[in-house]
Design an enzyme around this catalytic site. Structure first.
Site, PDB file in Angstrom:
ATOM      1  N   HIS A  75       0.790  -1.232   0.000  1.00  0.00           N
ATOM      2  CA  HIS A  75       0.000   0.000   0.000  1.00  0.00           C
ATOM      3  C   HIS A  75       0.824   1.285   0.000  1.00  0.00           C
ATOM      4  CE1 HIS A  75       0.379   0.058   4.456  1.00  0.00           C
ATOM      5  NE2 HIS A  75       0.071   1.346   4.359  1.00  0.00           N
ATOM      6  N   GLU A  79       3.701   5.396  -3.181  1.00  0.00           N
ATOM      7  CA  GLU A  79       3.750   6.721  -2.563  1.00  0.00           C
ATOM      8  C   GLU A  79       5.118   7.023  -1.934  1.00  0.00           C
ATOM      9  OE1 GLU A  79       0.743   9.331   0.248  1.00  0.00           O
ATOM     10  OE2 GLU A  79       0.482   7.180   0.084  1.00  0.00           O
ATOM     11  N   ASP A  80       5.763   6.010  -1.370  1.00  0.00           N
ATOM     12  CA  ASP A  80       6.950   6.251  -0.550  1.00  0.00           C
ATOM     13  C   ASP A  80       8.268   5.727  -1.112  1.00  0.00           C
ATOM     14  OD1 ASP A  80       5.204   7.373   1.249  1.00  0.00           O
ATOM     15  OD2 ASP A  80       5.193   5.659   2.614  1.00  0.00           O
TER      16      ASP A  80
END
Length: 194
Positions: A75, A79-80
């Site tokens: 997840h 994004e990271d």
């Protein structure tokens, strides 16, 4: 890390019995470990323990299946980390990519201050068109973040997250029937706010 992974696999045993799905979960775990290599949480523990904890909530407390466990493990990678959406599609298929994309988009809905709660709910509900698992995994993510909120050193940040949880996440959890998740979120938030 391996102890946490093995606990996750024990948790999935009742829900995920297909050997192919179990191998895909292992592959997602290994992929996430590589993507988050060297990253740490505020607690000092390896970052990968967070996605594993979210995956355990997804399967053990919410009762979702293999695809949701895979998405929970992955997840935060888009994004990271260096991972792109196209990498997720190539490695894990279109369904996983759509859910991961929804989780990335919904982070923008919840995680930035905005003046209108109604606007947040409107944007969030639009993501349901893709897959309801996006919301359920996001709720699992927030629940784990609330369980570990005490590691944040900035009191203002803890209070902002607690308020956001009380205003958005807990009511949403109740609306989708996860009353025990909402109650636990509210308990953690109340400790920070009062």
């Amino acid at each position: 890390i391996m102890k946490a992974y093995l606990s996750l696999m024990r948790d999935t045993h009742q829900v995920v019995t297909d050997k192919v799905e179990r191998k895909e979960i292992r592959r997602a775990f290994e992929y996430a470990v590589r993507a988050h290599e060297g990253a740490r949480r505020k607690s000092g523990e390896p970052y990968i323990l967070h996605p594993i904890a979210v995956a355990r909530i997804v399967v053990k407390e919410i009762g979702l299946g293999a695809t949701s466990v895979i998405c929970a493990l992955l997840h935060d990678v888009v994004e990271d980390t260096f991972v792109e959406r196209s990498d997720i599609r190539r490695e894990f298929g279109r369904t996983v990519e759509v859910i991961i994309d929804g989780l990335t988009k919904i982070s923008g809905v919840f995680d930035h201050q905005t003046s209108a709660q109604a606007e947040n709910f409107r944007k969030m509900l639009l993501t349901l068109n893709d897959d309801v698992r996006v919301i359920l995994i996001k709720l699992a993510d927030r629940l784990h973040n609330m369980r570990t909120l005490h590691f944040k050193t900035n009191e203002e940040s803890r209070r902002r997250i607690a308020r956001e949880t009380m205003d958005l996440y807990a009511p949403l959890a109740r609306r989708v029937g996860l009353h025990y998740v909402a109650s636990e979120m509210e308990d953690h938030a109340f400790k920070q706010l009062n």
